[in-house]
Write an enzyme that holds these catalytic residues in place. Structure first.
Site, PDB file in Angstrom:
ATOM      1  N   ASN A   9       0.846  -1.196   0.000  1.00 22.02           N
ATOM      2  CA  ASN A   9       0.000   0.000   0.000  1.00 22.02           C
ATOM      3  C   ASN A   9       0.889   1.257   0.000  1.00 22.02           C
ATOM      4  O   ASN A   9       1.494   1.619   1.009  1.00 22.02           O
ATOM      5  CB  ASN A   9      -0.910  -0.042   1.238  1.00 22.02           C
ATOM      6  CG  ASN A   9      -1.876   1.114   1.293  1.00 22.02           C
ATOM      7  OD1 ASN A   9      -1.555   2.225   0.864  1.00 22.02           O
ATOM      8  ND2 ASN A   9      -3.049   0.872   1.833  1.00 22.02           N
ATOM      9  N   ASP A  68      -1.153  -3.788  10.092  1.00 17.04           N
ATOM     10  CA  ASP A  68      -2.493  -4.183   9.654  1.00 17.04           C
ATOM     11  C   ASP A  68      -3.477  -3.246  10.336  1.00 17.04           C
ATOM     12  O   ASP A  68      -3.403  -3.024  11.548  1.00 17.04           O
ATOM     13  CB  ASP A  68      -2.799  -5.644   9.980  1.00 17.04           C
ATOM     14  CG  ASP A  68      -3.844  -6.183   9.007  1.00 17.04           C
ATOM     15  OD1 ASP A  68      -3.598  -6.139   7.790  1.00 17.04           O
ATOM     16  OD2 ASP A  68      -4.930  -6.614   9.458  1.00 17.04           O
ATOM     17  N   HIS A 176      -4.490   6.557  14.197  1.00 21.15           N
ATOM     18  CA  HIS A 176      -4.194   5.214  14.693  1.00 21.15           C
ATOM     19  C   HIS A 176      -2.760   4.815  14.334  1.00 21.15           C
ATOM     20  O   HIS A 176      -2.006   4.314  15.167  1.00 21.15           O
ATOM     21  CB  HIS A 176      -5.202   4.236  14.075  1.00 21.15           C
ATOM     22  CG  HIS A 176      -5.402   4.405  12.584  1.00 21.15           C
ATOM     23  ND1 HIS A 176      -5.595   5.625  12.002  1.00 21.15           N
ATOM     24  CD2 HIS A 176      -5.379   3.514  11.559  1.00 21.15           C
ATOM     25  CE1 HIS A 176      -5.708   5.487  10.693  1.00 21.15           C
ATOM     26  NE2 HIS A 176      -5.577   4.198  10.402  1.00 21.15           N
ATOM     27  N   ARG A 177      -2.382   5.080  13.074  1.00 21.72           N
ATOM     28  CA  ARG A 177      -1.041   4.677  12.614  1.00 21.72           C
ATOM     29  C   ARG A 177       0.038   5.519  13.305  1.00 21.72           C
ATOM     30  O   ARG A 177       1.068   4.998  13.727  1.00 21.72           O
ATOM     31  CB  ARG A 177      -0.963   4.813  11.084  1.00 21.72           C
ATOM     32  CG  ARG A 177       0.293   4.221  10.470  1.00 21.72           C
ATOM     33  CD  ARG A 177       0.163   4.019   8.968  1.00 21.72           C
ATOM     34  NE  ARG A 177      -0.858   3.045   8.646  1.00 21.72           N
ATOM     35  CZ  ARG A 177      -2.072   3.361   8.188  1.00 21.72           C
ATOM     36  NH1 ARG A 177      -2.396   4.612   7.923  1.00 21.72           N
ATOM     37  NH2 ARG A 177      -2.960   2.416   7.965  1.00 21.72           N
TER      38      ARG A 177
HETATM   39  P1  ITT Z   1      -1.023  -4.075   3.025  1.00 21.50           P
HETATM   40  O1  ITT Z   1      -1.746  -5.260   3.614  1.00 21.50           O
HETATM   41  O2  ITT Z   1      -0.248  -4.406   1.798  1.00 21.50           O
HETATM   42  O3  ITT Z   1      -0.241  -3.289   4.050  1.00 21.50           O
HETATM   43  P2  ITT Z   1      -3.711  -3.021   2.684  1.00 21.50           P
HETATM   44  O4  ITT Z   1      -4.273  -1.790   2.010  1.00 21.50           O
HETATM   45  O5  ITT Z   1      -4.271  -4.351   2.276  1.00 21.50           O
HETATM   46  O6  ITT Z   1      -2.126  -2.993   2.495  1.00 21.50           O
HETATM   47  P3  ITT Z   1      -4.632  -3.536   5.352  1.00 21.50           P
HETATM   48  O7  ITT Z   1      -4.659  -5.005   5.155  1.00 21.50           O
HETATM   49  O8  ITT Z   1      -4.072  -3.016   6.628  1.00 21.50           O
HETATM   50  O9  ITT Z   1      -3.823  -2.784   4.212  1.00 21.50           O
HETATM   51  O10 ITT Z   1      -6.108  -3.063   5.042  1.00 21.50           O
HETATM   52  C1  ITT Z   1      -6.653  -2.044   5.691  1.00 21.50           C
HETATM   53  C2  ITT Z   1      -7.682  -1.330   4.875  1.00 21.50           C
HETATM   54  O11 ITT Z   1      -8.293  -0.457   5.838  1.00 21.50           O
HETATM   55  C3  ITT Z   1      -7.074  -0.427   3.802  1.00 21.50           C
HETATM   56  O12 ITT Z   1      -7.068  -1.004   2.530  1.00 21.50           O
HETATM   57  C4  ITT Z   1      -8.007   0.788   3.862  1.00 21.50           C
HETATM   58  O13 ITT Z   1      -9.179   0.562   3.113  1.00 21.50           O
HETATM   59  C5  ITT Z   1      -8.371   0.839   5.334  1.00 21.50           C
HETATM   60  N1  ITT Z   1      -7.438   1.717   6.076  1.00 21.50           N
HETATM   61  C6  ITT Z   1      -6.333   1.368   6.780  1.00 21.50           C
HETATM   62  N2  ITT Z   1      -5.712   2.439   7.291  1.00 21.50           N
HETATM   63  C7  ITT Z   1      -6.441   3.493   6.888  1.00 21.50           C
HETATM   64  C8  ITT Z   1      -6.305   4.883   7.052  1.00 21.50           C
HETATM   65  O14 ITT Z   1      -5.279   5.416   7.724  1.00 21.50           O
HETATM   66  N3  ITT Z   1      -7.227   5.664   6.510  1.00 21.50           N
HETATM   67  C9  ITT Z   1      -8.255   5.155   5.811  1.00 21.50           C
HETATM   68  N4  ITT Z   1      -8.453   3.869   5.576  1.00 21.50           N
HETATM   69  C10 ITT Z   1      -7.548   3.034   6.107  1.00 21.50           C
END
Ligand code: ITT
Length: 194
Positions: A9, A68, A176-177
């Site tokens: 991502n 995650d 959160h991050r």
């Molecule tokens: P990786 O697994 O490759 O890191 P991913 O996009 O699949 O990338 P996640 O499994 O952590 O990441 O999925 C979390 C989803 O939640 C992400 O695709 C977004 O739709 C949402 N998300 C996570 N963090 C967010 C943020 O800071 N703001 C908005 N949406 C977020």
């Protein structure tokens, strides 16, 4: 020092590069030519963060971490939660995910929600876990152009704008991050200063 961030991502990579000091050289999976999709088969954010970090540690033997994250909506029993990326299907389509949230919230007045992040890290053959959370609410329209994922529909508590409207400077202070990364960073500083 070099750290691999086990993610595909690009938005997360941009956020992390701003949250970590420049002496930490951050490489994403794309940077190290790892193009596989790591199967996220865990049933919690922490389990999935560990799966992604373990994959890189065992395949490449490098210090690394994974994030995650997910959106939890109170009235939906915590959904989409661990399924946030694929809420509306395997295509990981942000717009479709947002539309599904709105559909599920139709007729409901409680729109309280939170974002959660779990970071799992392998550093110097030790493993660590960190978490972050930000509370807020969902709105039933999309506002703002910044950020990614559910940012245009999430208003953090104490604000009247979405994460997408508030922009990266504010998001990177309160998200959160950002909270999970602050704990991660203080552990990194402790390890490197030993
Ligand atoms: P990786 O697994 O490759 O890191 P991913 O996009 O699949 O990338 P996640 O499994 O952590 O990441 O999925 C979390 C989803 O939640 C992400 O695709 C977004 O739709 C949402 N998300 C996570 N963090 C967010 C943020 O800071 N703001 C908005 N949406 C977020």
């Amino acid at each position: 020092m070099i750290l691999i961030f086990a993610t595909h991502n690009d938005y997360k990579v941009i956020e992390l590069r701003k949250l970590l000091p420049p002496e930490i050289k951050l490489y994403s999976l794309t940077d190290i030519a790892c193009h596989e999709e790591i199967p996220e088969t865990g049933n919690s954010l922490e389990a999935n963060a560990k799966i992604k970090a373990d994959y890189v540690k065992y395949k490449y033997g490098l210090d690394c971490f994974a994030d995650d994250s997910g959106l939890e909506i109170e009235v939906l029993g915590g959904a989409p939660g661990v399924h946030s990326a694929r809420y509306a299907g395997d295509q990981k389509d942000n717009e479709a995910n947002i539309k599904k949230v709105w559909k599920e919230l139709k007729g409901k007045s409680n729109t309280k929600a939170c974002f959660k992040t779990q970071i799992y890290a392998h550093i110097y053959n030790q493993s660590f876990s960190f978490e972050g959370r930000v509370d807020g609410k969902i709105i039933l329209e999309s506002k703002g152009l910044g950020g990614f994922g559910y940012d245009p529909i999430f208003i953090p508590k104490g604000y009247d704008k979405t994460f997408a409207e508030l922009g990266e400077e504010i998001k990177n202070k309160i998200s959160h991050r950002a909270i999970a990364v602050a704990s991660f960073l203080s552990t990194l500083q402790h390890i490197y200063n030993k």
